[in-house]
Motif scaffolding. Structure first.
Motif, short mmCIF file in Angstrom:
data_model
loop_
_atom_site.label_atom_id
_atom_site.label_comp_id
_atom_site.label_asym_id
_atom_site.label_seq_id
_atom_site.Cartn_x
_atom_site.Cartn_y
_atom_site.Cartn_z
N ALA A 107 -18.27 -12.33 0.31
CA ALA A 107 -17.29 -11.97 1.34
C ALA A 107 -16.02 -11.54 0.63
CB ALA A 107 -17.00 -13.15 2.27
N PHE A 108 -15.52 -10.37 1.00
CA PHE A 108 -14.27 -9.91 0.42
C PHE A 108 -13.53 -9.03 1.41
CE2 PHE A 108 -17.49 -6.87 -1.01
CZ PHE A 108 -16.92 -5.64 -0.72
N ILE A 109 -12.24 -8.90 1.17
CA ILE A 109 -11.36 -8.08 1.99
C ILE A 109 -10.79 -6.99 1.11
CG2 ILE A 109 -9.24 -8.03 3.37
CD1 ILE A 109 -9.67 -11.05 3.89
N GLU A 110 -10.85 -5.76 1.60
CA GLU A 110 -10.20 -4.65 0.90
C GLU A 110 -9.12 -4.07 1.80
OE1 GLU A 110 -13.70 -2.85 -1.97
OE2 GLU A 110 -13.24 -1.79 -0.10
N ILE A 111 -7.98 -3.78 1.20
CA ILE A 111 -6.89 -3.12 1.90
C ILE A 111 -6.79 -1.70 1.36
CG2 ILE A 111 -4.42 -3.14 2.42
CD1 ILE A 111 -5.96 -5.57 3.55
N TRP A 112 -7.08 -0.73 2.22
CA TRP A 112 -7.00 0.68 1.86
C TRP A 112 -5.76 1.28 2.51
CZ3 TRP A 112 -10.43 3.42 -1.22
CH2 TRP A 112 -11.59 2.74 -1.59
N ARG A 113 -5.03 2.05 1.74
CA ARG A 113 -3.83 2.73 2.24
C ARG A 113 -4.03 4.24 2.18
NH1 ARG A 113 0.19 -0.47 3.08
NH2 ARG A 113 0.07 -2.60 2.35
N ALA A 114 -3.48 4.93 3.17
CA ALA A 114 -3.63 6.38 3.23
C ALA A 114 -3.03 7.05 2.00
CB ALA A 114 -2.97 6.91 4.50
N ASP A 115 -2.02 6.45 1.40
CA ASP A 115 -1.33 7.08 0.27
C ASP A 115 -1.82 6.60 -1.10
OD1 ASP A 115 -0.33 4.53 0.48
OD2 ASP A 115 1.79 5.12 0.42
N ARG A 116 -2.96 5.89 -1.14
CA ARG A 116 -3.50 5.40 -2.42
C ARG A 116 -4.99 5.68 -2.51
NH1 ARG A 116 -0.63 -0.29 -2.26
NH2 ARG A 116 1.52 0.42 -2.44
N LYS A 117 -5.47 5.86 -3.73
CA LYS A 117 -6.89 6.16 -3.96
C LYS A 117 -7.75 4.90 -4.08
CE LYS A 117 -6.65 10.69 -4.69
NZ LYS A 117 -7.00 11.52 -3.60
N ARG A 118 -7.14 3.80 -4.52
CA ARG A 118 -7.91 2.57 -4.75
C ARG A 118 -7.39 1.45 -3.84
NH1 ARG A 118 -10.99 2.82 -9.40
NH2 ARG A 118 -10.43 4.51 -10.80
#
Length: 191
Positions: A107-118
């Motif tokens: 189980a993991f959480i990822e935070i993706w941002r429109a202005d970042r690639k990773r």
């Protein structure tokens, strides 16, 4: 979603949870939210059960009272869940010599941002075991949830959003147990 009076609704943060959908599918969904809906932040919560669930091959022919059997199964699963949780594990959930829920392997959480690639990633469960030391933040800021105009008017510092991930993991036991019971119920009703 956050509403700006002049521009209509503005999507700020979207959440995608994957249990039956694996990580690559969630990443495609993330792209749809960011590129197609202009979300600023997408939170992916990925959960992986191992081994994947399979129904028994033969129907049970000795069940006379379905409700009574479901109650017994629910009690068995609840006891197993608490016992597993004490050991830092989520599953397996077994009843009548069959595994109705494997083990929450990851189980993991990822935070993706429109202005970042990773993304930033926070691991909660790894190799079937809960992480002992969980962070209090996952990369979300208070400003992520507000439009620029609202943020300027609020005049508050852009601090980290604090989360009690230990409490979240405890509450995760409820849907794990419910999934096992639902799978059993579907099987005995449809068999």
């Amino acid at each position: 979603m956050y509403g700006d009076h002049d521009k209509g609704p503005l999507l700020r943060v979207a959440i995608e949870v994957g249990f039956s959908e694996e990580h690559p599918g969630l990443r495609r969904d993330k792209d749809m939210w960011i590129k197609g809906r202009n979300a600023k932040v997408v939170i992916l919560l990925c959960l992986r059960e191992s081994p994947r669930f399979k129904n028994p091959e033969i129907a049970y022919d000795d069940i006379d009272d379905v409700n009574m059997e479901l109650a017994r199964m629910g009690q068995t699963v609840a006891k197993a869940g608490l016992r597993n949780l004490e050991q830092g594990a989520y599953g397996p959930m077994e009843y009548r010599n069959h595994r109705w829920f494997g083990k929450l392997e990851e189980a993991f959480i990822e935070i993706w941002r429109a202005d970042r690639k990773r993304p930033s990633r926070t691991v909660l469960i790894e190799n079937g075991r809960r992480k002992v030391h969980l962070p209090t933040t996952i990369g979300l800021k208070v400003g992520d949830f507000m439009s620029e105009a609202a943020w300027a008017a609020a005049d508050i510092p852009d601090s980290d959003v604090r989360l009690d991930l230990g409490r979240y993991l405890q509450s995760l036991l409820i849907p794990v147990e419910a999934t096992a019971v639902e799978r059993f119920a579907d099987f005995i009703v449809l068999s």
